[in-house]
Scaffold this motif. Structure first.
Motif, PDB file in Angstrom:
ATOM      1  N   ALA A  34      24.889 -44.169   1.949  1.00  0.00           N
ATOM      2  CA  ALA A  34      25.099 -42.783   2.374  1.00  0.00           C
ATOM      3  C   ALA A  34      26.480 -42.272   1.984  1.00  0.00           C
ATOM      4  O   ALA A  34      26.731 -41.067   2.022  1.00  0.00           O
ATOM      5  N   LEU A  35      27.374 -43.186   1.593  1.00  0.00           N
ATOM      6  CA  LEU A  35      28.721 -42.782   1.204  1.00  0.00           C
ATOM      7  C   LEU A  35      28.830 -42.380  -0.266  1.00  0.00           C
ATOM      8  O   LEU A  35      29.904 -41.977  -0.711  1.00  0.00           O
ATOM      9  N   ALA A  36      27.748 -42.514  -0.997  1.00  0.00           N
ATOM     10  CA  ALA A  36      27.792 -42.283  -2.444  1.00  0.00           C
ATOM     11  C   ALA A  36      27.869 -40.795  -2.783  1.00  0.00           C
ATOM     12  O   ALA A  36      27.032 -40.249  -3.506  1.00  0.00           O
ATOM     13  N   ALA A  39      32.301 -35.840  -1.598  1.00  0.00           N
ATOM     14  CA  ALA A  39      32.634 -35.005  -0.443  1.00  0.00           C
ATOM     15  C   ALA A  39      32.626 -35.819   0.845  1.00  0.00           C
ATOM     16  O   ALA A  39      33.463 -35.609   1.730  1.00  0.00           O
ATOM     17  N   ARG A  40      31.702 -36.740   0.967  1.00  0.00           N
ATOM     18  CA  ARG A  40      31.627 -37.553   2.182  1.00  0.00           C
ATOM     19  C   ARG A  40      32.825 -38.485   2.303  1.00  0.00           C
ATOM     20  O   ARG A  40      33.332 -38.724   3.405  1.00  0.00           O
ATOM     21  N   LEU A  41      33.290 -38.998   1.181  1.00  0.00           N
ATOM     22  CA  LEU A  41      34.488 -39.843   1.216  1.00  0.00           C
ATOM     23  C   LEU A  41      35.713 -39.028   1.603  1.00  0.00           C
ATOM     24  O   LEU A  41      36.568 -39.501   2.357  1.00  0.00           O
ATOM     25  N   THR A 117      28.378 -54.137  -3.198  1.00  0.00           N
ATOM     26  CA  THR A 117      28.815 -53.663  -4.507  1.00  0.00           C
ATOM     27  C   THR A 117      28.793 -52.142  -4.558  1.00  0.00           C
ATOM     28  O   THR A 117      29.701 -51.516  -5.128  1.00  0.00           O
ATOM     29  N   ALA A 118      27.786 -51.542  -3.945  1.00  0.00           N
ATOM     30  CA  ALA A 118      27.692 -50.085  -3.920  1.00  0.00           C
ATOM     31  C   ALA A 118      28.885 -49.488  -3.175  1.00  0.00           C
ATOM     32  O   ALA A 118      29.465 -48.483  -3.604  1.00  0.00           O
ATOM     33  N   TYR A 119      29.266 -50.120  -2.069  1.00  0.00           N
ATOM     34  CA  TYR A 119      30.411 -49.632  -1.288  1.00  0.00           C
ATOM     35  C   TYR A 119      31.697 -49.714  -2.111  1.00  0.00           C
ATOM     36  O   TYR A 119      32.492 -48.778  -2.159  1.00  0.00           O
ATOM     37  N   LEU A 120      31.896 -50.847  -2.776  1.00  0.00           N
ATOM     38  CA  LEU A 120      33.093 -51.016  -3.601  1.00  0.00           C
ATOM     39  C   LEU A 120      33.123 -49.999  -4.731  1.00  0.00           C
ATOM     40  O   LEU A 120      34.170 -49.425  -5.048  1.00  0.00           O
ATOM     41  N   ASN A 121      31.973 -49.766  -5.351  1.00  0.00           N
ATOM     42  CA  ASN A 121      31.914 -48.806  -6.446  1.00  0.00           C
ATOM     43  C   ASN A 121      32.243 -47.395  -5.967  1.00  0.00           C
ATOM     44  O   ASN A 121      32.933 -46.626  -6.656  1.00  0.00           O
ATOM     45  N   VAL A 122      31.749 -47.046  -4.776  1.00  0.00           N
ATOM     46  CA  VAL A 122      32.039 -45.731  -4.211  1.00  0.00           C
ATOM     47  C   VAL A 122      33.541 -45.557  -4.020  1.00  0.00           C
ATOM     48  O   VAL A 122      34.132 -44.543  -4.392  1.00  0.00           O
TER      49      VAL A 122
END
Length: 216
Positions: A34-36, A39-41, A117-122
């Motif tokens: 959901a962080l991808a 704007a959310r970051l 991995t998705a979190y790190l990439n984000v």
């Protein structure tokens, strides 16, 4: 579905300085995905760092979005426990939002390697965007003949230090204490929506001679 949880590090916090911060632990792979969105970051950085409330309109102005689009993103972040609705202040016509805790952390016990991995990439993609923007800004200044200050912070610095285990822990503690000190030092005026911000990304990676050699 497992949601993010706010972990209370003490039964009651009598002294805010003597106990750790309230941590929002990311425990759900879907919450990571959901962080991808940039704007959310930005929203999470703003709310967790400022520890104050913002409206969708205020947050939208930071992301070049409409308030209605920002409201959609805020509801998505609320679903996974990142943010919460706050009490109204002043003009009660627009809802205010706050961080669900004081600090956001990835739970390393998540089984999904893809989710980690998705979190790190984000996070790294967001950092890369900011870094590229700073490179362009400094190049524009150089072309305009603007000389940087001698104490200008580096865009990026890397290296290594030789530390036995005991000194690793001390190094980590002192580095984080400095960050927490300046976070706590910020006044309400300095946390204003229009105030100056400086982003940081800290990664301390010990060297391992063999994969898994330090895993007990």
């Amino acid at each position: 579905m497992t949601r993010n949880t706010v972990e209370d590090n003490g039964a009651q916090r009598a002294d805010a300085e003597s106990q750790g911060p309230q941590v929002v632990s990311i425990t759900d792979p879907q919450a990571i995905r959901a962080l991808a969105h940039d704007a959310r970051l930005i929203v999470l950085d703003e709310l967790f760092a400022s520890q104050t409330t913002r409206t969708a309109t205020e947050l939208a102005s930071m992301c070049s979005l409409t308030p209605s689009a920002m409201s959609y993103h805020l509801r998505a972040l609320e679903k996974y426990g990142y943010v919460a609705r706050a009490a109204s202040e002043g003009d009660a016509r627009e809802r205010r939002w706050r961080a669900a805790g004081e600090r956001l952390e990835l739970n390393t016990q998540i089984d999904s390697t893809n989710a980690k991995t998705a979190y790190l990439n984000v996070q790294l993609n967001a950092f890369r965007t900011r870094l590229n923007a700073e490179v362009e800004r400094r190049e524009a200044e150089a072309k305009a003949g603007i000389m940087p200050a001698a104490d200008r912070p580096p865009m990026l610095t890397s290296g290594l230090v030789f530390l036995p285990e005991a000194k690793q822990k001390e190094f980590n503690r002192r580095l984080l204490e400095l960050v927490y000190e300046y976070e706590a030092m910020a006044t309400a005026e300095e946390r204003n929506i229009d105030s100056k911000r400086m982003f940081y990304l800290i990664s301390l990676l010990p060297e391992y001679q063999h994969l898994g050699s330090e895993v007990s």
